[in-house]
Design a protein around this motif. Sequence first.
Motif, mmCIF file in Angstrom:
data_model
loop_
_atom_site.group_PDB
_atom_site.id
_atom_site.type_symbol
_atom_site.label_atom_id
_atom_site.label_comp_id
_atom_site.label_asym_id
_atom_site.label_seq_id
_atom_site.Cartn_x
_atom_site.Cartn_y
_atom_site.Cartn_z
ATOM 1 N N ILE A 203 -41.000 -8.192 46.021
ATOM 2 C CA ILE A 203 -40.686 -8.373 47.193
ATOM 3 C C ILE A 203 -41.640 -7.763 47.591
ATOM 4 O O ILE A 203 -42.621 -7.726 48.902
ATOM 5 C CB ILE A 203 -39.065 -8.254 47.455
ATOM 6 C CG1 ILE A 203 -37.659 -9.138 46.458
ATOM 7 C CG2 ILE A 203 -39.682 -7.761 48.915
ATOM 8 C CD1 ILE A 203 -37.658 -8.537 46.943
ATOM 9 N N ALA A 204 -41.887 -6.427 46.981
ATOM 10 C CA ALA A 204 -43.204 -5.686 48.074
ATOM 11 C C ALA A 204 -44.399 -6.265 47.667
ATOM 12 O O ALA A 204 -44.979 -6.451 48.644
ATOM 13 C CB ALA A 204 -42.857 -4.116 47.219
ATOM 14 N N ILE A 205 -44.470 -6.242 45.999
ATOM 15 C CA ILE A 205 -46.305 -7.210 46.076
ATOM 16 C C ILE A 205 -46.727 -8.271 47.401
ATOM 17 O O ILE A 205 -47.503 -7.827 47.486
ATOM 18 C CB ILE A 205 -46.262 -7.266 44.561
ATOM 19 C CG1 ILE A 205 -46.340 -6.169 43.806
ATOM 20 C CG2 ILE A 205 -47.891 -7.144 44.552
ATOM 21 C CD1 ILE A 205 -46.806 -5.422 42.890
ATOM 22 N N TYR A 206 -45.692 -9.102 47.212
ATOM 23 C CA TYR A 206 -45.646 -10.224 48.102
ATOM 24 C C TYR A 206 -45.314 -10.535 49.179
ATOM 25 O O TYR A 206 -45.511 -11.398 50.303
ATOM 26 C CB TYR A 206 -44.595 -11.567 47.075
ATOM 27 C CG TYR A 206 -45.899 -12.498 46.454
ATOM 28 C CD1 TYR A 206 -46.803 -12.251 45.161
ATOM 29 C CD2 TYR A 206 -46.075 -13.487 46.875
ATOM 30 C CE1 TYR A 206 -47.676 -12.565 44.629
ATOM 31 C CE2 TYR A 206 -47.155 -14.584 45.935
ATOM 32 C CZ TYR A 206 -47.690 -13.572 44.879
ATOM 33 O OH TYR A 206 -48.693 -14.995 44.144
ATOM 34 N N ASN A 207 -45.057 -9.209 49.482
ATOM 35 C CA ASN A 207 -44.341 -9.107 51.027
ATOM 36 C C ASN A 207 -43.259 -10.133 51.391
ATOM 37 O O ASN A 207 -43.346 -10.914 52.409
ATOM 38 C CB ASN A 207 -45.782 -8.923 51.625
ATOM 39 C CG ASN A 207 -45.240 -8.293 52.874
ATOM 40 O OD1 ASN A 207 -44.659 -7.350 53.748
ATOM 41 N ND2 ASN A 207 -46.145 -8.705 54.519
#
Lengths: 878, 108
Positions: A203-207
Amino acid sequence: MEKRDLPLWINTLLDSLLGPDQAEIIKGDLQECYADHTHRYGLRVANLRLLGNFMSVLRPRVLLRRQHQKLRNQWALTGQDLRITWRLFRKERINSLLNLLGLAIGFCSAILAWVYISNQLSYDQFVPDAERTYRIESVWPEVGPYAKTAFPIGPQLVRQYPFIEGCFRYLQVFANDGSGVPISIGEAQFIEDKIVSADPAFIAIYNLKFLKGDAQTALSSPTNIVLTKKAAYKYFGQEDPIGRSITLEGKYEMMVSGVVESIGYQSHLDFEMLTPMSFMQEVKWKGWDGFEHEWASSMVWTYVLLKEAGDREKLTEVLNDLGNVVPTGAIKDGRNYELRSQSIRDIHLHSDIGSEFKPNGKMLHLVTFGLVAFLILTISMINFVNLTTARSLIRIKEIGVKKVIGAARAYLIRQFYLETFMYCMISALTALFAFLYFKQDFNFLMTSSLWIDQQNVWQWIGFVFVLVLLTTLFGGFYPSLYLSGFAPIGVLKGRKATGSSGIRQALVMVQIVASMILIVCTLIIHEQMSFIQGKDLGMNSSQLMVISRPPRSVSNQTVLQAFNQYPEVQSITAGGGSLPGYPKATWYYHPDGFPKERQVFNTAWAYDHIAEVLDLNLLAGKDFNHVLHNDSIKAIMLNRAAVESLGWTPEEAIGKSFGEYIWRSEDTNPGRVVAVVEDFHYESLHTAVEPLVLLYTSNDFGNLVVSISSSNLLETLREMERTWAGLVPDIPFHFRFMDDKIAQLYEREFRIKQSMNFFTLLALLTTAMGLFGLLSFLLMQKTKELSIHKILGASLVQVLAILSQHVVKLLGLGLLIASALGYGLMTYWLNDFSYRIDIGVLPFIISAGLICLLIGLLLLSQSFHIHRINPVKTLRNE
Amino acid sequence: MKRTNLGEFEELVLLIIGAMDGKAYGVPIKNKIKEQTGREASVGALHSALYRLEDKGMIEAEVGGATAERGGRRKKFYRITNVGKQALVTTYTLREGLLKQIPDLNFN
């Protein structure tokens, strides 16, 4: 008193700036004043005053007097001009519309190409820090690179190396090999085939953009599930899905914790439902056992985020070391398992290795497509220029008259450019509307969803505007700059415009060359595609069906026996692994002669009669049969490539021992080769057939593979569904045709072929229009000449001959050039396939023939037309 | 009656051309302006005004009369047209009418 003349520089400047008459008068005044001032105030003062007066002359009203003289009000004619333009348009309605349409088509293809290509190039670019994000891939000796790696690698890298900031793993949740997961929401049942599982870092890395729910906690619990906007709407309509429960496989109850925007249309990854990786671990989803800690496997997609883009080298080093250290035992030719990394920005267009998430795009296709669209655009622009040029010749008289009443050349230039610009704008607007209106159909054609957002709207508009400007520039060039230069008298008297035939001929050439290349390309691509699709895959797949296996509660055997009752079911068995359309699977063996090192082979698992069901050619031995083959000694079926790789002949192979490697054990399961089959394509036709081991297994493994006759298919299927519902009440009957699966792999290629056809049709159409327009243009000039010939007694054939003269030369040369270019282009494209057709002469002959035919018809019709016209009409004006 | 908007300088030039009755060209007009009003009109400004007047149809031109002082170059003679005359009259009438409305104004 000395009579001093004006200084030279003033003299020359005024001469160049002002018209001759005007210059004379003003210079005269300046001179007179100068003389007077010299007389009265002396030279110094006079010089100063002269300078002052000179400067005062440099004002717009004076300098621009020249043009002004010609026609006081240069805009007076504009109203009339518009009327003339409109009348001309109506007078040659068909021609004018064709012109507009042709250009609109060209613009439309250009827009399409622009949007598509920019879309494709932007895959995964939305990921923040995409330049530091890499996918870890594994390279297996023998079988090559795979996009997946072992489960523990990712976290280990993060733990051990500080330059690796974070990682996430990604996995697709399958019910069985390749089919969707049955889910239920309340009473309703569905099958969702885009469920994935990932570490929360995804979720964070792919925003991911959360529309509902909290990004930080959405995947914190193993039973959380996140939906995309589309899925939320599909399953819950307008209701808020947060907090609702979805049951997977009738067993696992998940709670919806968030709704996000889809990423599938701009990323190589896609999902509709997202579960946390912890879920998979906890419930030990199929095949999970053991792989969690296995370092030498290809199980999950792993992505890492580096602290700095420059750390790539460190990553490579680390991966190299890791690859050497990991014990795989699968050594072939001294090569071991390797690990490598790939930037996520490169994946979509440049990666096509084993176990990709979904078929990626290809740079090659982008290039091809861009090329085709460019050709269409060029053709339509050339047409436009040609046609505009031709039509403008009619207006020579109009130009002559206008000049006589005082129109300045600048005015004429402006007028023609304005007119051309208007045409272009209308075409562009038409193209835009067409694009928006047909966007859905285009999406289908291009196997994608074309999208335009805030950021690139301006680029898009800018692009279109540039096109319009370019076209206007070239289209209006001839009439504006060339025609407006004619001396009015000559024009009015009817002296023919010589025109530079060189340019015209060049234009015709380019047109012929471009259309020929396009037709040739289409023919060849068409051939190649059919070749692939129609080629005998070594097995009969058109009537093969794969039924998703029932849940563990019901055994395959039950269903199998039930279905076997149907007369239409010719043969049924169970199977999984490396079957056509399914992800390749591999396993390790100890064939006779390799007691110590285990060998890796592509593997499929199958039950009785697999060769019969798949219609494989038995070269030696007997098909799988539970009577003959039991579990104590594994029955093995090899394909020809496998046998050859071991240096055996098919007959020799029978009876040889072939041990099956047992997971993490020193022992092996004893096995024996019982059959050898001819090679068949269980993978895509892009690759050569590799060795394959078919392992006899119980009928409880994998899906049901059914060979079904195609008569009464629908009824049979309905019956089967009923039977299924009786046996397995909770799970929907889900089947696919093996054809389906294979077709999916090629879907991309197939669609490309379809769109190529469409665009070639378009190109042909545009070419035809262009040729038509051009011929009318050439003929207009020849009309008088030919009428005279007719009076002198020329027959239709002779008229035809005269007309053809010019065209034939160009045709011949053009076709030759096009053939050379086309051949080169196609050879480059075909290199991509490991099974390809030979180009041969046929496509060239057909294309050339088509073009000649087209031109021939046009010439014929025009000759006929001229032949019939009363020469009086054409010669009247002499 | 078509509106004739004459600039102040233009009106001046027109008046002078009218007064010079056919003998007006660049330099004399310039001199007369200096003589009558004390203003120095530059060649450029003058010709600019002349062009405008010509375009408005208030004066018409005729070329001729080269002299040595001009280095053998011809002159452009201007003459007032009826339109021009009418414009002057209209202006004058308008001014007169308004002036009369101003109290305590003495015409000396």
